[in-house]
Design a protein around this motif. Structure first.
Motif, PDB file in Angstrom:
ATOM      1  N   TYR A 164       0.850  -1.189   0.000  1.00  0.00           N
ATOM      2  CA  TYR A 164       0.000   0.000   0.000  1.00  0.00           C
ATOM      3  C   TYR A 164       0.886   1.241   0.000  1.00  0.00           C
ATOM      4  O   TYR A 164       1.973   1.238   0.580  1.00  0.00           O
ATOM      5  CB  TYR A 164      -0.906   0.039   1.236  1.00  0.00           C
ATOM      6  CG  TYR A 164      -1.861  -1.122   1.332  1.00  0.00           C
ATOM      7  CD1 TYR A 164      -3.022  -1.165   0.564  1.00  0.00           C
ATOM      8  CD2 TYR A 164      -1.598  -2.180   2.195  1.00  0.00           C
ATOM      9  CE1 TYR A 164      -3.897  -2.236   0.652  1.00  0.00           C
ATOM     10  CE2 TYR A 164      -2.468  -3.254   2.296  1.00  0.00           C
ATOM     11  CZ  TYR A 164      -3.616  -3.277   1.520  1.00  0.00           C
ATOM     12  OH  TYR A 164      -4.475  -4.338   1.611  1.00  0.00           O
ATOM     13  N   ASP A 214       0.122   4.153   1.439  1.00  0.00           N
ATOM     14  CA  ASP A 214       0.090   4.778   2.757  1.00  0.00           C
ATOM     15  C   ASP A 214      -1.055   4.171   3.559  1.00  0.00           C
ATOM     16  O   ASP A 214      -1.810   3.323   3.065  1.00  0.00           O
ATOM     17  CB  ASP A 214      -0.067   6.301   2.654  1.00  0.00           C
ATOM     18  CG  ASP A 214      -1.285   6.713   1.825  1.00  0.00           C
ATOM     19  OD1 ASP A 214      -2.320   6.001   1.869  1.00  0.00           O
ATOM     20  OD2 ASP A 214      -1.202   7.737   1.129  1.00  0.00           O
ATOM     21  N   MET A 215      -1.204   4.626   4.797  1.00  0.00           N
ATOM     22  CA  MET A 215      -2.228   4.068   5.675  1.00  0.00           C
ATOM     23  C   MET A 215      -3.634   4.415   5.200  1.00  0.00           C
ATOM     24  O   MET A 215      -4.584   3.663   5.446  1.00  0.00           O
ATOM     25  CB  MET A 215      -2.000   4.545   7.111  1.00  0.00           C
ATOM     26  CG  MET A 215      -0.769   3.904   7.751  1.00  0.00           C
ATOM     27  SD  MET A 215      -0.357   4.554   9.392  1.00  0.00           S
ATOM     28  CE  MET A 215      -1.811   4.123  10.335  1.00  0.00           C
ATOM     29  N   ASN A 216      -3.792   5.537   4.503  1.00  0.00           N
ATOM     30  CA  ASN A 216      -5.116   5.901   3.986  1.00  0.00           C
ATOM     31  C   ASN A 216      -5.609   4.879   2.968  1.00  0.00           C
ATOM     32  O   ASN A 216      -6.802   4.550   2.921  1.00  0.00           O
ATOM     33  CB  ASN A 216      -5.074   7.295   3.350  1.00  0.00           C
ATOM     34  CG  ASN A 216      -4.895   8.389   4.382  1.00  0.00           C
ATOM     35  OD1 ASN A 216      -5.319   8.247   5.529  1.00  0.00           O
ATOM     36  ND2 ASN A 216      -4.259   9.483   3.985  1.00  0.00           N
ATOM     37  N   GLN A 217      -4.691   4.378   2.149  1.00  0.00           N
ATOM     38  CA  GLN A 217      -5.060   3.369   1.158  1.00  0.00           C
ATOM     39  C   GLN A 217      -5.510   2.079   1.844  1.00  0.00           C
ATOM     40  O   GLN A 217      -6.461   1.427   1.408  1.00  0.00           O
ATOM     41  CB  GLN A 217      -3.878   3.096   0.225  1.00  0.00           C
ATOM     42  CG  GLN A 217      -4.233   2.219  -0.968  1.00  0.00           C
ATOM     43  CD  GLN A 217      -3.047   1.997  -1.893  1.00  0.00           C
ATOM     44  OE1 GLN A 217      -1.991   2.610  -1.735  1.00  0.00           O
ATOM     45  NE2 GLN A 217      -3.219   1.110  -2.857  1.00  0.00           N
ATOM     46  N   GLU A 271      -6.872   1.921   4.825  1.00  0.00           N
ATOM     47  CA  GLU A 271      -8.181   2.216   5.414  1.00  0.00           C
ATOM     48  C   GLU A 271      -9.286   2.090   4.370  1.00  0.00           C
ATOM     49  O   GLU A 271     -10.363   1.547   4.659  1.00  0.00           O
ATOM     50  CB  GLU A 271      -8.175   3.632   6.005  1.00  0.00           C
ATOM     51  CG  GLU A 271      -7.217   3.845   7.171  1.00  0.00           C
ATOM     52  CD  GLU A 271      -7.833   3.474   8.507  1.00  0.00           C
ATOM     53  OE1 GLU A 271      -8.954   2.926   8.509  1.00  0.00           O
ATOM     54  OE2 GLU A 271      -7.184   3.728   9.540  1.00  0.00           O
ATOM     55  N   ARG A 272      -9.033   2.577   3.156  1.00  0.00           N
ATOM     56  CA  ARG A 272     -10.047   2.476   2.101  1.00  0.00           C
ATOM     57  C   ARG A 272     -10.320   1.016   1.740  1.00  0.00           C
ATOM     58  O   ARG A 272     -11.473   0.626   1.523  1.00  0.00           O
ATOM     59  CB  ARG A 272      -9.595   3.265   0.866  1.00  0.00           C
ATOM     60  CG  ARG A 272      -9.629   4.775   1.055  1.00  0.00           C
ATOM     61  CD  ARG A 272      -9.486   5.502  -0.276  1.00  0.00           C
ATOM     62  NE  ARG A 272      -8.189   5.267  -0.902  1.00  0.00           N
ATOM     63  CZ  ARG A 272      -7.105   6.004  -0.668  1.00  0.00           C
ATOM     64  NH1 ARG A 272      -7.160   7.015   0.189  1.00  0.00           N
ATOM     65  NH2 ARG A 272      -5.971   5.748  -1.291  1.00  0.00           N
ATOM     66  N   GLU A 273      -9.257   0.218   1.675  1.00  0.00           N
ATOM     67  CA  GLU A 273      -9.422  -1.207   1.374  1.00  0.00           C
ATOM     68  C   GLU A 273     -10.210  -1.906   2.484  1.00  0.00           C
ATOM     69  O   GLU A 273     -11.059  -2.766   2.219  1.00  0.00           O
ATOM     70  CB  GLU A 273      -8.054  -1.861   1.205  1.00  0.00           C
ATOM     71  CG  GLU A 273      -8.071  -3.371   1.000  1.00  0.00           C
ATOM     72  CD  GLU A 273      -8.584  -3.797  -0.371  1.00  0.00           C
ATOM     73  OE1 GLU A 273      -8.707  -5.013  -0.595  1.00  0.00           O
ATOM     74  OE2 GLU A 273      -8.871  -2.922  -1.212  1.00  0.00           O
ATOM     75  N   ASP A 276     -12.456  -0.481   4.433  1.00  0.00           N
ATOM     76  CA  ASP A 276     -13.853  -0.049   4.321  1.00  0.00           C
ATOM     77  C   ASP A 276     -14.570  -0.817   3.212  1.00  0.00           C
ATOM     78  O   ASP A 276     -15.731  -1.237   3.373  1.00  0.00           O
ATOM     79  CB  ASP A 276     -13.925   1.453   4.041  1.00  0.00           C
ATOM     80  CG  ASP A 276     -13.495   2.296   5.236  1.00  0.00           C
ATOM     81  OD1 ASP A 276     -13.483   1.755   6.358  1.00  0.00           O
ATOM     82  OD2 ASP A 276     -13.156   3.479   5.033  1.00  0.00           O
ATOM     83  N   ASP A 333      -1.260   5.300  16.387  1.00  0.00           N
ATOM     84  CA  ASP A 333      -1.880   5.128  15.076  1.00  0.00           C
ATOM     85  C   ASP A 333      -1.628   3.725  14.526  1.00  0.00           C
ATOM     86  O   ASP A 333      -2.508   3.123  13.898  1.00  0.00           O
ATOM     87  CB  ASP A 333      -1.399   6.194  14.090  1.00  0.00           C
ATOM     88  CG  ASP A 333       0.117   6.283  13.996  1.00  0.00           C
ATOM     89  OD1 ASP A 333       0.819   5.765  14.893  1.00  0.00           O
ATOM     90  OD2 ASP A 333       0.614   6.893  13.019  1.00  0.00           O
ATOM     91  N   LEU A 393      -4.539   0.894  13.756  1.00  0.00           N
ATOM     92  CA  LEU A 393      -4.636   0.187  12.473  1.00  0.00           C
ATOM     93  C   LEU A 393      -4.623  -1.321  12.689  1.00  0.00           C
ATOM     94  O   LEU A 393      -5.410  -2.059  12.077  1.00  0.00           O
ATOM     95  CB  LEU A 393      -3.476   0.603  11.564  1.00  0.00           C
ATOM     96  CG  LEU A 393      -3.478  -0.019  10.161  1.00  0.00           C
ATOM     97  CD1 LEU A 393      -4.633   0.532   9.335  1.00  0.00           C
ATOM     98  CD2 LEU A 393      -2.143   0.234   9.458  1.00  0.00           C
ATOM     99  N   LYS A 443      -7.949  -2.484  14.104  1.00  0.00           N
ATOM    100  CA  LYS A 443      -8.988  -2.487  13.072  1.00  0.00           C
ATOM    101  C   LYS A 443      -8.854  -3.709  12.169  1.00  0.00           C
ATOM    102  O   LYS A 443      -9.858  -4.320  11.782  1.00  0.00           O
ATOM    103  CB  LYS A 443      -8.899  -1.210  12.234  1.00  0.00           C
ATOM    104  CG  LYS A 443      -9.413   0.037  12.927  1.00  0.00           C
ATOM    105  CD  LYS A 443      -9.327   1.241  11.992  1.00  0.00           C
ATOM    106  CE  LYS A 443      -9.881   2.494  12.635  1.00  0.00           C
ATOM    107  NZ  LYS A 443      -9.761   3.667  11.721  1.00  0.00           N
TER     108      LYS A 443
END
Length: 607
Positions: free
Chosen positions: A35, A37-40, A42-44, A46, A101, A105, A108
């Motif tokens: 990935y 970054d961590m945002n990517q 998170e999107r996966e 979701d 953080d 992650l 989650k």
């Protein structure tokens, strides 16, 4: 602070463990292939979270080959994506266990995995409601050929699966049941605060798990003794907490083994690898029968160190004190690469990828998980965590973890996802073959008397640590597990007493069992891995035979690599039989133990 010099990390004057941001990024793993970054991530997460409820559409429909095949393919795809998420999350988490953080992650990812397991838990029990003749027909059908291994396993373990409702409850409880293990990790790695001690040069340094290993190999006995006392002062002050955590782990296993209709926790654990309990107990019996060889080695150590009694902080003291070599990481890499040349060009190309593609996180930083491991998934490189210090042991650790990563890489490239994951029982074979090849290579290169004595000492220590020590751990785990199965309460005093009895039996009359060592069980993470430790000993025995056969020309390297490439497509004992290893035969274990006796004779003569 640490600074990087020609591929090595050297201490500067303040002797502090560095923060990760202070480290050279060339020696940190590169997780960007998974990935950006961590945002990517998170999107996966979701996206996958929104798909999981759709699994309920299979409920009540798993009656024919086509529908079962669709369900298996759907869950296999989700599982593959989840593995990638979890791999990224746990590697980030382990790089600095203190970061909130990263903790978030990781939690989650664990929660998402628990949801998936809960929502898909009805499938196997529903399939098992079909008559046995129909199950066998489905297993052999063309439609389910891709899932033949899974269908075979479902049928084999039929009596240990529960109803759909009960399976869902167990899956929902999984995250909560992992609390003892997670809490141990946080206490042992993130929240641990160890005293400051003096090194050989008289410098005051901050003690850590990694530095403790270095200090235990100091030539200065006072340095070893003080580090030993300092380490166990921490565990002594938290011993009741560690006892409660281990009891929680063992009671979790008792609950799950009883829920799944096993006679014992040991049987439940070994059944996942299709290994019977007699393999475990035979190992214990074989090692106990060879303890006199261990006693003889420890007496050789006593005489070599010129002391009246070997204390527990003397076990790893160098017997060849004038031999001293600090090995940079770059030099270690070159040595290991040369050592693995007998495995051929295919393995060499994997090593090239590991070196150039950021697979390895090399040095210790504050908050980083201690120890070493290899970890990856089908859609990531097989990453390696190290805490490299420049010792001979660290070169062998590098070779060991590369063995795991080579195994994973070859399995992933030669198997579909559904059969790529190999069983834990064979996991320690490739890693130990690598160590043995490294030992053979260094034996050819290091030819002076001191060098050969040092290598022989290392070989004996490795053998003692992998076979004798891990089998002692296996006995402890079995005994305390049986205490819980008898509904006996576990206390810190009881655990320490049981452990001390095993220490005295396994180390013998030449060793003084210091009081502190009774608490060693509290710092062993493998006691949370569900009867894992015996696999080090069986893997060592298998790997010794494989290495001898490869170097002697009695085993084609392609056959060995073929076993690794097979991944989880065959039962583990059958995979080992491909390379003429039968771990159900006591002679396989005894051959290695006889070798240990010869090594002790060699070392005795050199000293």
């Amino acid at each position: 602070m640490w600074r990087c010099t020609n591929g090595s990390m050297e201490m500067t004057d303040d002797e502090k463990i560095p923060e990760r941001k202070e480290m050279d990024e060339r020696y940190q793993w590169d997780l960007s292939p998974m990935y950006g970054d961590m945002n990517q991530v998170e999107r996966e997460m979701d996206e996958l979270s929104s798909e999981i409820p759709g699994l309920s559409s299979f409920r009540g429909t798993l009656k024919d080959a086509e529908r079962i095949a669709e369900a298996i393919r759907t869950t296999d795809d989700m599982s593959r994506r989840l593995e990638k998420i979890f791999t990224y999350a746990h590697l980030m988490h382990d790089s600095d266990l203190r970061r909130q953080d990263f903790q978030m992650l990781h939690k989650k990812a664990v929660n998402l995995l628990t949801r998936f397991e809960s929502e898909s838990s009805f499938m196997v029990p529903e399939i098992l409601q079909l008559p046995m003749d129909e199950l066998r027909r489905l297993r052999d059908s063309k439609t389910l050929r891709f899932a033949r291994v899974q269908m075979r396993e479902i049928i084999r373990r039929k009596e240990h699966f529960l109803s759909p409702e009960e399976e869902r409850l167990l899956a929902m409880a999984d995250d909560a049941l992992e609390t003892p293990s997670r809490t141990f990790t946080m206490l042992n790695d993130a929240d641990i605060t160890l005293p400051r001690v003096k090194d050989e040069a008289g410098n005051e340094i901050e003690l850590s798990h990694s530095r403790y290993g270095v200090l235990m190999r100091s030539r200065n006995r006072d340095v070893r003794k003080n580090a030993f006392s300092a380490l166990y002062s921490f565990y002594g002050s938290h011993i009741n907490t560690f006892a409660s955590l281990l009891e929680g782990e063992l009671r979790k296993r008792r609950f799950l083994s009883r829920a799944r209709n096993y006679d014992s926790c040991l049987e439940a654990s070994l059944d996942a690898d299709e290994v019977t309990t007699d393999v475990y107990t035979s190992l214990i019996s074989a090692v106990r029968s060879h303890l006199p060889s261990m006693y003889r080695y420890l007496d050789t150590r006593r005489r070599g160190l010129k002391i009246d009694k070997v204390h527990m902080y003397d076990i790893h003291a160098p017997l060849v004190p004038e031999f001293e070599r600090k090995i940079t990481y770059r030099e270690a890499w070159r040595i290991v690469r040369e050592a693995l040349e007998p495995l051929g060009n295919e393995v060499a190309s994997v090593l090239d990828k590991a070196e150039s593609s950021g697979w390895i996180d090399v040095y210790e930083n504050r908050g980083k998980r201690s120890g070493a491991y290899s970890s990856g998934c089908y859609d990531s490189p097989p990453y390696i965590l190290l805490n490299y210090e420049g010792r001979l042991d660290d070169i062998f650790t590098l070779a060991h973890e590369l063995g795991h990563s080579i195994h994973t890489y070859l399995a992933n490239r030669n198997q579909p996802h559904i059969t790529a994951d190999y069983r834990i029982f064979v996991a320690e074979v490739a890693s130990t073959v690598n160590e043995n090849l490294l030992l053979s290579h260094l034996s050819d290169k290091w030819t002076s008397k001191d060098e050969r004595a040092h290598l022989t000492e290392h070989h004996i220590d490795s053998f003692a640590g992998t076979v004798f020590r891990q089998t002692m751990f296996a006995r402890f785990e079995k005994e305390v597990s049986e205490m819980v199965e008898r509904d006996e309460p576990l206390t810190a005093e009881g655990l320490s007493g049981t452990y001390m009895e095993l220490i005295r039996e396994h180390f013998g009359p030449s060793v003084h069992a210091d009081d502190e060592i009774s608490m060693e069980w509290a710092r062993i993470p493998h006691f949370y891995y569900n009867f894992y430790v015996y696999k080090y000993a069986t893997g060592f025995s298998a790997a010794s035979a494989i290495t001898s056969a490869i170097l002697g020309g009695d085993l084609d390297v392609d056959d060995y690599l073929g076993m690794l490439k097979a991944g989880g497509s065959e039962p583990p004992l059958e995979l080992l039989r491909r390379v003429n290893i039968d771990l159900t035969e006591p002679s396989t274990l005894n051959r290695g133990l006889v070798l240990f006796d010869g090594l002790v004779n060699d070392l005795d003569g050199m000293l």
